[in-house]
Design a protein around this motif. Structure first.
Motif, PDB file in Angstrom:
ATOM      1  N   ASN A  99       0.830  -1.208   0.000  1.00  0.00           N
ATOM      2  CA  ASN A  99       0.000   0.000   0.000  1.00  0.00           C
ATOM      3  C   ASN A  99       0.865   1.259   0.000  1.00  0.00           C
ATOM      4  OD1 ASN A  99      -2.108  -1.766   0.158  1.00  0.00           O
ATOM      5  ND2 ASN A  99      -2.947  -0.984   2.069  1.00  0.00           N
ATOM      6  N   ALA A 100       1.957   1.236   0.758  1.00  0.00           N
ATOM      7  CA  ALA A 100       2.846   2.401   0.818  1.00  0.00           C
ATOM      8  C   ALA A 100       3.501   2.659  -0.533  1.00  0.00           C
ATOM      9  CB  ALA A 100       3.913   2.187   1.896  1.00  0.00           C
ATOM     10  N   GLY A 103       1.025   4.250  -2.605  1.00  0.00           N
ATOM     11  CA  GLY A 103       0.822   5.616  -2.140  1.00  0.00           C
ATOM     12  C   GLY A 103       1.882   6.578  -2.641  1.00  0.00           C
ATOM     13  N   VAL A 104       3.140   6.141  -2.650  1.00  0.00           N
ATOM     14  CA  VAL A 104       4.220   6.996  -3.157  1.00  0.00           C
ATOM     15  C   VAL A 104       4.018   7.271  -4.648  1.00  0.00           C
ATOM     16  CG1 VAL A 104       6.686   7.093  -3.651  1.00  0.00           C
ATOM     17  CG2 VAL A 104       5.893   6.331  -1.410  1.00  0.00           C
ATOM     18  N   THR A 107       1.246   9.724  -5.013  1.00  0.00           N
ATOM     19  CA  THR A 107       1.687  11.054  -4.574  1.00  0.00           C
ATOM     20  C   THR A 107       2.524  11.742  -5.644  1.00  0.00           C
ATOM     21  OG1 THR A 107       1.701  10.319  -2.267  1.00  0.00           O
ATOM     22  CG2 THR A 107       2.950  12.302  -2.787  1.00  0.00           C
ATOM     23  N   SER A 163       7.725  -0.144   4.241  1.00  0.00           N
ATOM     24  CA  SER A 163       6.533   0.671   4.482  1.00  0.00           C
ATOM     25  C   SER A 163       6.886   1.940   5.243  1.00  0.00           C
ATOM     26  CB  SER A 163       5.504  -0.154   5.260  1.00  0.00           C
ATOM     27  OG  SER A 163       4.349   0.616   5.512  1.00  0.00           O
ATOM     28  N   THR A 164       7.728   1.814   6.267  1.00  0.00           N
ATOM     29  CA  THR A 164       8.146   2.974   7.054  1.00  0.00           C
ATOM     30  C   THR A 164       8.962   3.945   6.201  1.00  0.00           C
ATOM     31  OG1 THR A 164       8.215   1.568   9.027  1.00  0.00           O
ATOM     32  CG2 THR A 164       9.335   3.695   9.148  1.00  0.00           C
ATOM     33  N   SER A 167       6.694   5.701   3.708  1.00  0.00           N
ATOM     34  CA  SER A 167       5.860   6.693   4.377  1.00  0.00           C
ATOM     35  C   SER A 167       6.660   7.962   4.654  1.00  0.00           C
ATOM     36  CB  SER A 167       5.307   6.123   5.689  1.00  0.00           C
ATOM     37  OG  SER A 167       4.485   5.007   5.440  1.00  0.00           O
ATOM     38  N   MET A 170       7.007   9.844   1.450  1.00  0.00           N
ATOM     39  CA  MET A 170       5.773  10.531   1.109  1.00  0.00           C
ATOM     40  C   MET A 170       5.662  11.865   1.859  1.00  0.00           C
ATOM     41  SD  MET A 170       1.927   8.955   1.135  1.00  0.00           S
ATOM     42  CE  MET A 170       2.583   7.363   0.666  1.00  0.00           C
ATOM     43  N   ILE A 171       6.068  11.865   3.127  1.00  0.00           N
ATOM     44  CA  ILE A 171       6.034  13.104   3.919  1.00  0.00           C
ATOM     45  C   ILE A 171       6.993  14.139   3.328  1.00  0.00           C
ATOM     46  CG2 ILE A 171       6.586  14.092   6.180  1.00  0.00           C
ATOM     47  CD1 ILE A 171       5.601  11.437   7.392  1.00  0.00           C
ATOM     48  N   LEU A 189      -3.987   9.141   3.027  1.00  0.00           N
ATOM     49  CA  LEU A 189      -3.277   8.420   4.077  1.00  0.00           C
ATOM     50  C   LEU A 189      -4.213   7.944   5.181  1.00  0.00           C
ATOM     51  CD1 LEU A 189      -0.068  10.644   4.422  1.00  0.00           C
ATOM     52  CD2 LEU A 189      -0.160   8.290   3.603  1.00  0.00           C
ATOM     53  N   SER A 263      -5.116   4.667   1.947  1.00  0.00           N
ATOM     54  CA  SER A 263      -4.325   3.650   2.636  1.00  0.00           C
ATOM     55  C   SER A 263      -5.146   2.982   3.735  1.00  0.00           C
ATOM     56  CB  SER A 263      -3.073   4.296   3.243  1.00  0.00           C
ATOM     57  OG  SER A 263      -2.283   3.343   3.886  1.00  0.00           O
TER      58      SER A 263
END
Length: 335
Positions: A99-100, A103-104, A107, A163-164, A167, A170-171, A189, A263
């Motif tokens: 999922n991460a 997400g990237v 984004t 994943s970490t 994330s 992404m920030i 998110l 997410s």
């Protein structure tokens, strides 16, 4: 051979889940900030409602209900595949970084590649699939050890690490973006079911229409892969070929779901476990139950969350996490 009593039990559970889904759908259609009484639902569905009633039902509530149901089905099926392929009961597309990765990709696409709204819903699942696929390949390569094959524990640990890291990336990406774009990523998110529109339904539906029958066709191979490599080789299964095909299916399902819902974790973890507890570990029996159960769980979480805090409500991803985190701890202690 599957016992007839188990097949009968599975059918009764499927009927019960279908009834739960229908009840939750009807409840969700009648609840909300704009009033739509339950006695007006059938006339409105038949095209006999007022303009306001038809707008509320067909443009606001029904698309959200359908996309939530489909996404829950996709995430639960993805989780069932991952747990079988990796032989790890804690595998989940949200937990191991898929999922991460999606997400990237979303984004980057949203921030740097503006596109017209008409095709946005159709392109986004493909972008999410590309990001999720790259992430899955990296995790698989680092988890695979040639003499021993795929290492399930290493896969989960590497997945959590990826994943970490993603994330955090992404920030960094959104830290200098425009406020309106940051708001969109923040909603994604939180798992806010932002893609509640008909184009997103049309974008996710083909993935499910193809990959649910494909997974059921591969259910017996998935059973064999869930044992050990020696057994699989002994019965003539091409391990790497089957793994790659099933992993691609899991990635596609997860990516198509999170591209519309944001997410959302734990659905892919909980639904397969609950299904196996109800009908046993055979994928021929548990996968259909897991698909309906995952769809209902996400739909129920979103229906409850939407009406807990007016007018925005609590995102479905947060509601699912409130349920899923204790369940994950329970599984850790059990296993």
């Amino acid at each position: 051979m599957i016992q007839p009593t188990l097949i009968k039990k599975q059918r009764l559970i499927l009927y019960a889940l279908l009834a739960l889904i229908i009840i939750t759908i009807v409840t969700g259609m009648g609840m909300g900030y704009a009033s739509l009484s339950y006695d007006r639902l059938i006339p409105t569905l038949l095209g006999q409602g007022t303009f306001k009633e038809e707008f509320v039902l067909f443009s606001v509530r029904l698309p959200r209900i359908i996309i939530t149901l489909l996404a829950g089905m996709a995430l639960s099926l993805s989780g069932a595949i991952l747990q079988g392929v990796t032989r790890n009961d804690l595998a989940d597309p949200g937990m191991i970084g898929i999922n991460a990765g999606a997400g990237v990709a979303i984004t980057v696409f949203y921030l740097f590649f503006p596109i017209s709204g008409g095709v946005f819903g159709f392109v986004l699942p493909l972008v999410a699939f590309a990001g999720a696929l790259i992430t899955a390949c990296v995790i698989y390569l680092f988890s695979y050890h040639k003499p021993e094959g795929l290492q399930p524990t290493r896969l989960v640990l590497i997945g959590v690490g990826c994943s970490t890291a993603l994330s955090g990336l992404m920030i960094v990406l959104i830290s200098s973006a425009e406020r309106i774009k940051v708001d969109f990523i923040a909603k994604w998110l939180a798992g806010s079911i932002w893609g509640a529109d008909w184009p997103f339904i049309l974008a996710i539906l083909p993935w499910l229409a193809i990959l649910i029958p494909f997974t059921l066709y591969k259910a017996n191979r998935l059973n064999i892969l869930g044992l050990n490599e020696a057994v699989a080789i002994g019965v003539g299964v091409s391990i790497e070929k089957e793994r790659i095909q099933l992993l691609l299916a899991a990635v596609a399902l997860a990516a198509s779901a999170v591209s519309a819902t944001g997410s959302i974790a734990f659905i892919g973890l909980m639904a397969p476990h609950m299904a196996k507890a109800l009908v046993g570990p055979r994928n021929q029996l548990s996968i259909p139950v897991a698909v309906l159960l995952g769809g209902w769980l996400l739909l129920f979480a979103d229906t409850i969350g939407r009406h807990m805090v007016e007018p925005e409500g609590i995102p479905a991803g947060i509601m699912v996490a409130l349920i899923g985190a204790p369940y994950f701890i329970y599984l850790l202690l059990k296993k």
